[in-house]
Design a protein around this motif. Sequence first.
Motif, PDB file in Angstrom:
ATOM      1  N   PRO A 153       0.830  -0.839   0.103  1.00 34.93           N
ATOM      2  CA  PRO A 153      -0.022  -0.711  -0.123  1.00 34.93           C
ATOM      3  C   PRO A 153       0.787   1.397  -0.089  1.00 34.93           C
ATOM      4  O   PRO A 153       0.541   2.010  -0.910  1.00 34.93           O
ATOM      5  CB  PRO A 153      -0.864  -0.099   1.417  1.00 34.93           C
TER       6      PRO A 153
ATOM      7  N   GLY B  79       1.221   3.352  -3.141  1.00 33.60           N
ATOM      8  CA  GLY B  79       0.639   4.910  -2.628  1.00 33.60           C
ATOM      9  C   GLY B  79       1.526   6.158  -3.070  1.00 33.60           C
ATOM     10  O   GLY B  79       1.397   6.839  -4.066  1.00 33.60           O
TER      11      GLY B  79
ATOM     12  N   LEU C   3       1.489   8.467  -6.667  1.00 30.12           N
ATOM     13  CA  LEU C   3       1.598  10.636  -6.260  1.00 30.12           C
ATOM     14  C   LEU C   3       2.437  11.016  -7.323  1.00 30.12           C
ATOM     15  O   LEU C   3       2.699  11.384  -7.152  1.00 30.12           O
ATOM     16  CB  LEU C   3       1.708  10.668  -4.646  1.00 30.12           C
TER      17      LEU C   3
ATOM     18  N   GLU D 135      -5.560   4.918  -6.810  1.00 24.66           N
ATOM     19  CA  GLU D 135      -5.276   4.805  -5.318  1.00 24.66           C
ATOM     20  C   GLU D 135      -6.459   4.789  -4.506  1.00 24.66           C
ATOM     21  O   GLU D 135      -6.335   4.837  -3.606  1.00 24.66           O
ATOM     22  CB  GLU D 135      -4.660   7.406  -5.593  1.00 24.66           C
TER      23      GLU D 135
ATOM     24  N   LEU E  66      -7.095   1.601  -3.484  1.00 25.32           N
ATOM     25  CA  LEU E  66      -6.088   1.416  -2.321  1.00 25.32           C
ATOM     26  C   LEU E  66      -6.168   1.805  -1.459  1.00 25.32           C
ATOM     27  O   LEU E  66      -6.169   1.275  -0.282  1.00 25.32           O
ATOM     28  CB  LEU E  66      -4.580   2.568  -3.662  1.00 25.32           C
ATOM     29  N   ARG E  67      -6.429   3.106  -1.231  1.00 29.06           N
ATOM     30  CA  ARG E  67      -7.225   4.119  -0.093  1.00 29.06           C
ATOM     31  C   ARG E  67      -8.786   2.926   0.368  1.00 29.06           C
ATOM     32  O   ARG E  67      -7.627   3.061   2.164  1.00 29.06           O
ATOM     33  CB  ARG E  67      -7.835   5.194  -0.573  1.00 29.06           C
TER      34      ARG E  67
ATOM     35  N   ARG F  24      -6.302  -0.252   2.095  1.00 29.24           N
ATOM     36  CA  ARG F  24      -5.131   0.238   3.381  1.00 29.24           C
ATOM     37  C   ARG F  24      -5.562   0.507   4.519  1.00 29.24           C
ATOM     38  O   ARG F  24      -4.888  -0.176   5.780  1.00 29.24           O
ATOM     39  CB  ARG F  24      -5.064   1.989   3.070  1.00 29.24           C
TER      40      ARG F  24
ATOM     41  N   ARG G 218       3.507  12.627   8.196  1.00 30.78           N
ATOM     42  CA  ARG G 218       3.470  10.572   7.559  1.00 30.78           C
ATOM     43  C   ARG G 218       3.812   9.694   9.001  1.00 30.78           C
ATOM     44  O   ARG G 218       3.272   8.880   8.977  1.00 30.78           O
ATOM     45  CB  ARG G 218       4.970  10.542   6.252  1.00 30.78           C
TER      46      ARG G 218
END
Lengths: 352, 500
Positions: free
Chosen positions: B167, B171, B175, B230, B233-234, B237, B496
Amino acid sequence: MSTLHLRGLSKSFGTVEAVKDVTLTVPGGSLTAVLGPSGCGKTTLLRLIAGFLRPDAGEIAFEERVVAGQGQWVTPQHRKVGYLPQEGALFPHLDVAANVGFGLSREERTPARIAELLDLVELPHAMASRQPHELSGGQQQRVSLARAMAPQPHLILLDEPFSALDTALRESTGRAVVRALRAAGATALLITHDQNEAMSLADQVATMRAGRLVQAATPHETYTHPVDAEVAQFVGGANILLGTAGQGVVECSLGTLPTDGPATGPVQVVIRPEQIELLPLDAATGPDSVRASVLEVSYYGHDASVRLSYASRGADPVTSGELVVRVNGTDVPRAGDQVGVRLRGPVLTLQS
Amino acid sequence: MSVARVAGLVVAALTLVPLGYVVASAISTGPVEAYHLLVRPRIGELLWNTVSLAVATMATTAVLGVALGFLVVRTDVVGSRWVHALLVAPLAVPAFVNSYAWISLNSSVVGFWGSWLVISLSYYPLVYLPVVASLRGLDPALEETAWALGHSRTRSFFSTVLPQLRPALLGGTLLVGLHLLAEFGALQLLRFPTFTTAIYDQYGSTYNGSAAPMMAGVLVLLCLALLLGELRLRGRRRFARLGAGVARQFEPVRLGALRWPTTLAVVGLIALAVGVPTYSLLHWLRVGSSTEFPLDEIGAAAGSTVALAAAGAVAATLCALPVAWLAVRIRGPWATVVERSTYLANALPGIVVGLALVTVSLRVVPATYQTAGLLVAAYVILFLPRATVSVRAGLEQAPVVLDDVAATLGQSRTAVLRRVTLPLIAPSLGAGAALVFLAVATELTATLMLSPIGTSTLATEFWSASSDVRYGAAAPYALLLVLISIPATWLLIRERRLEP
């Protein structure tokens, strides 16, 4: 502190009836535990009383003052109800003193008043300047209680406040909370799914199932005279057998046993694990005893729980059955042992 | 409550203007004309350039991100703390400044390979950072179980670690792709034409009514393809997220004889990614200061940059409030539509947003054309998600149960807002506003297209100097842009770390 009256209270979410026709009185200054498995509607009941939800039918009154129902609606802000949610929910940006004083007006928010409230929940005054994240789970619950009690509410609602604590802390925090409630003479409603908590802390246990109130009685009454077999099993282990009752005795697979219940005809026989006595095999000769073999032993130190298989007596079509027995930790049989079983005292019968 | 819903819909409508413009112009162009505009060699060349550069940089940054992340977190590479700090430093250098640094030193860094090198060096931290966060958050138990079952370290890395990094890795790579599709300044300087630079040229030179929006349409489709990946994935995740407080230490992998050679290789990469731009900037500052250092021009540009960035930050944070409130407190389909549409807009390149706002303002409300207000609106569309993410995180720290408790303590709704909710979310509001401020301050593309006549910012001044090959004159602006980016980088790194 006020007496709380619930009369015919109902609430549905869509087609789900979360609370059905609940009528209950919580006498002023006493603690009632609402006991039930998760999803039984006990949290909905609490949210109705707090004013977070509006009932579909029925009414809620503090003494004579109706706060919901009869066309009345009092918002949570004006109900004067203390609320102790799970995990305490302290305001994370405020220290202990500011949390405790949150519901007080500026003039009332004096260090003396805060200290008094901390005393009530048995916390040292030095804690007033701590931040919530510096407190243990039990301490957070006590601060939360002090905060709820500060504005002297009519009633305090406790929503499973001890479930997030570990076992040792749960018991001591529970006792401390009850002491504080008693000292303040508070009326309180404790929501819980833990029957030990409900039985040991409350003056009255209100057992709920599928949105309905099935029994409201003292802990002793609930244990000795449950309304049905499910309540009997929920408030403590119980062996349930089928039998036929009449003239002070009941016939069942364990033989003819004395009973003090008024029920006659087909009944359910409730036998508590501590009512059963184990005997040496050669002593099990009387009409009040049966032979059994030990299937499984769970040893707890102070006592042990023993699962038995027994050969039935009398005309019961079931020729054998299983019993769970609680024995003293000093005298524990081993799996495979042959033993005699005898009952102590009259058994409880429920009309089936 | 309905106030939040209405405000959320207004914000969503604003953010959907660019997409609406692209769709509307595609429809009004008609299928025949659209076919002629799209099926020609020029478009094929742009498509090939854009896609090949995107694939090359995504692959490179993926490999660099995982390899560097593993070296820093899991091995005994020399000075891993310093190495980590230096490896994220390129985030503070906007890609167009990095391109200027390279091409001003060596004019042969152009075309595909030059772009591949500079863009990869600028963007690899976008993969490296999430990979590091993910590696640090991994529960060692899984890998240890694999060892206990007899798998070698290499085999267990591929069987247990890499799947868990997926992920973060995908991700980050997506980006990189989105950033590349939006990149204008760097690629223009490196003279590698993609859709973004072609749209700008088309817009700037021969104003052809439908060619630019048609190319924008293709670019938007590419962005949406990446965004869909994305979003998928989100969704997944969430399941991959680990419980808080997993902080068990790993026994680092011993590199043995390879320890120093590996460290040297990492230092070499840092020299390219951080050393070259630093040297170049200092060089041109020294050269430039002897000839021209116009303090009042720099001051004026800095002043208008700060003013625009502050306005953008306040506007974006205010717009983020209803969006985050809907997503956290109300939920349901409306909230999802509103939140998704703001993210959709964020995936659109600044060039598309700029083009859309220029056209729409000229056609619908000509009075707003070339005003600061229109530019601020573009900033809101571009950077709203940065503010939303922060405000949302803040609102999640203020659960409804606190409102309930405050209500039972006799507090009115406004008192709850003043005494509980606002104090709790104030730090996140500040962080969100700061992130937007810094993003606006270094924004180039939309600013070039929309800034009012006579208004120059640090980015536009830098741009006019460096595209005229006045490298010395561009240096002070480049330095200020880097200095402004440093706190944003620090904030991003901190966020992050909070969210592995």
